[in-house]
Design an enzyme around this catalytic site. Structure first.
Site, short mmCIF file in Angstrom:
data_model
loop_
_atom_site.label_atom_id
_atom_site.label_comp_id
_atom_site.label_asym_id
_atom_site.label_seq_id
_atom_site.Cartn_x
_atom_site.Cartn_y
_atom_site.Cartn_z
N ARG A 183 -19.70 9.05 0.37
CA ARG A 183 -20.99 8.88 0.60
C ARG A 183 -21.48 9.95 1.29
O ARG A 183 -21.61 9.83 2.74
CB ARG A 183 -21.56 7.52 1.13
CG ARG A 183 -21.03 6.23 0.41
CD ARG A 183 -21.40 4.94 1.03
NE ARG A 183 -21.18 3.78 0.23
CZ ARG A 183 -22.01 3.49 -0.62
NH1 ARG A 183 -23.05 3.88 -0.95
NH2 ARG A 183 -21.58 2.43 -1.36
N SER A 217 -11.72 0.93 4.17
CA SER A 217 -11.44 1.32 2.71
C SER A 217 -12.09 0.59 1.80
O SER A 217 -11.87 -0.75 1.90
CB SER A 217 -9.84 1.82 2.52
OG SER A 217 -9.08 0.36 2.49
N CYS A 224 0.32 2.17 6.65
CA CYS A 224 0.46 0.55 6.93
C CYS A 224 0.59 0.09 5.74
O CYS A 224 -0.15 0.34 4.62
CB CYS A 224 -0.61 0.10 7.83
SG CYS A 224 -2.35 0.21 7.38
N HIS A 251 -9.02 3.91 -1.79
CA HIS A 251 -7.84 3.36 -1.77
C HIS A 251 -7.36 2.41 -2.71
O HIS A 251 -7.29 1.26 -2.72
CB HIS A 251 -7.78 2.50 -0.32
CG HIS A 251 -6.39 1.94 0.24
ND1 HIS A 251 -5.22 2.47 -0.29
CD2 HIS A 251 -5.90 1.00 0.97
CE1 HIS A 251 -4.14 1.70 0.23
NE2 HIS A 251 -4.70 0.77 0.96
N CYS A 269 0.59 -1.35 0.07
CA CYS A 269 -0.13 -0.16 0.00
C CYS A 269 0.80 1.13 0.00
O CYS A 269 0.15 2.29 -0.49
CB CYS A 269 -1.10 0.01 1.14
SG CYS A 269 -2.22 -1.43 1.36
N GLN A 328 -5.33 -8.97 5.89
CA GLN A 328 -5.35 -7.86 6.54
C GLN A 328 -6.72 -7.46 7.44
O GLN A 328 -6.44 -6.96 8.40
CB GLN A 328 -5.28 -6.67 5.57
CG GLN A 328 -3.69 -6.62 4.98
CD GLN A 328 -3.48 -5.73 4.36
OE1 GLN A 328 -3.98 -4.61 4.45
NE2 GLN A 328 -2.44 -5.43 3.19
#
Length: 394
Positions: free
Chosen positions: A208, A245, A376, A346, A91, A151
């Protein structure tokens, strides 16, 4: 002493990373090329002067394979003489690209570099690069005989072991959506977002504005399985699609130049890349590396938490950022002030550059001096970066 400065930073709006998402019909090379081309057009930089393009991508398979950044640079119209490379720190891939570009400038290896990232999760689904194969091998299996976890289970373990309730996770997610919606409404993303040719997307598709605490509370846990419940009976099953995410498509890029070179070329530095850190941590609770990474980068910078005016902490899961807040004592009002990945999205390989682009905007909007970004990363890794806003005349 040489300094690396950010001259400009851009990103696309983020689309939902699923078939039917607003960017799903855009090839990832062309998506990536959009931000590279925009940097050259907005700054007037001659692409031939770019010493290297360093791009992040996580799903390096299929349409995002074969050093995808090279093809994006060519698709953007850059000369064939401009090199490019693709990096993978999960990431944090494009945040690592920022580090590599800045470090190359500071060392004298580069004068002009671009750090960027892309992920088309609608076309290259998460995890597809493993192709169903064991990517760990015998040595890792021997070192961790009980096995590692996905994760989502790590996020659940963090929530359980840190005493984070479902209500607190959902409240954090709601705040993220409200902040992102307000930022779009107030025009705070206007300067950083560039349109994607051929795509009908004017704003981040996952935000949203009308979500509510009641809607979030009604969502089921995303990662429950009997296997994990038996292994980890302490898990309360609080992690949902609403406080995690989403998956997304998008790209982002930054033009990073040596400070004196920027002046010589008539480019205005907007921020200095001040300090860098990367850490390794427990690969089981793999998402808490941001805590030691934050300490490490502050120590290297000679700064304290109180010196930081804005934070961007990637919202892979609400539990991760809440654990970081509880551990560091950072002011929540300074963290992800324009919303975070829970709302904005993400797109894995692009997220580091996207956060850096937004952090620069926030510092300029608030008049802050120092910004800190941390993310992270799978495998128990984390990057951290401090930038210093520069108030140079246009």
């Amino acid at each position: 002493m040489r300094e690396a400065v950010i001259v400009d930073a851009v990103r696309t709006p983020l689309g939902r990373g699923k078939p039917g998402g607003a960017l799903a019909d855009v090839h990832p090379v062309d998506l990536h090329a959009t931000v590279l081309r925009a940097l050259a057009e907005r700054t007037g930089i001659d692409p031939a002067s770019v010493d290297d393009v360093i791009g992040g991508a996580v799903g390096q398979i299929g349409e995002q394979s074969m050093n995808t950044t090279r093809w994006a640079a060519l698709a953007a119209g850059f000369p064939e003489s401009v090199p490019a490379v693709t990096v993978d720190r999960q990431c944090g891939s494009s945040q690592q690209a920022v580090h590599f570009a800045a470090q190359g400038v500071i060392s004298g290896a580069y004068d002009v570099a671009i750090a960027s990232g892309v992920e088309s999760m609608s076309r290259v689904p998460i995890g597809s690069q493993a192709a169903g194969r064991d990517f760990l091998g015998e040595g890792v299996a021997t070192r961790y005989p009980d096995g590692l976890v996905p994760q989502g289970i790590s996020a659940e373990l963090i929530a359980a072991r840190r005493g984070l309730s479902r209500e607190r996770l959902d409240e954090f997610a709601l705040t993220s959506h409200r902040r992102a919606a307000a930022a779009w409404r107030d025009g705070r993303f206007a300067a950083e977002v560039v349109p994607v040719p051929g795509a009908d997307l004017a704003a981040d598709e996952s935000v949203r504005p009308d979500t509510s605490a009641e809607a979030l509370a009604g969502l089921k846990p995303s990662f429950w399985a009997d296997l994990w419940e038996r292994r980890f009976p302490e898990i309360g099953w609080h992690v949902t699609a609403g406080n995690s995410s989403p998956v997304n498509d998008g790209a982002a890029a930054l033009l990073i130049v040596e400070r004196e070179t920027a002046r010589r070329l008539g480019l205005r530095p907007r921020a200095r890349l001040h300090s860098f850190a990367v850490t390794g941590d427990d690969p089981l609770l793999m998402l808490l590396g941001i805590i030691p990474a934050t300490r490490k980068v502050l120590d290297r910078a000679g700064l304290t938490l109180a010196d930081i005016d804005a934070f961007e902490v990637n919202e892979a899961f609400a539990s991760v950022v809440l654990a970081w807040l509880d551990e560091t004592g950072a002011d929540p009002a300074k963290v992800n002030v324009n919303g975070g990945a829970t709302a904005i999205g993400h797109p894995l390989g692009a997220s580091g550059a996207r956060l850096m682009t937004t952090l620069l905007s926030v510092l300029e909007q608030t008049g802050g001096r120092y910004g800190l970004q941390t993310m992270c990363e799978a495998g128990g890794l984390a990057n951290a970066t401090i930038i210093e806003r520069l108030d140079e005349p246009r």
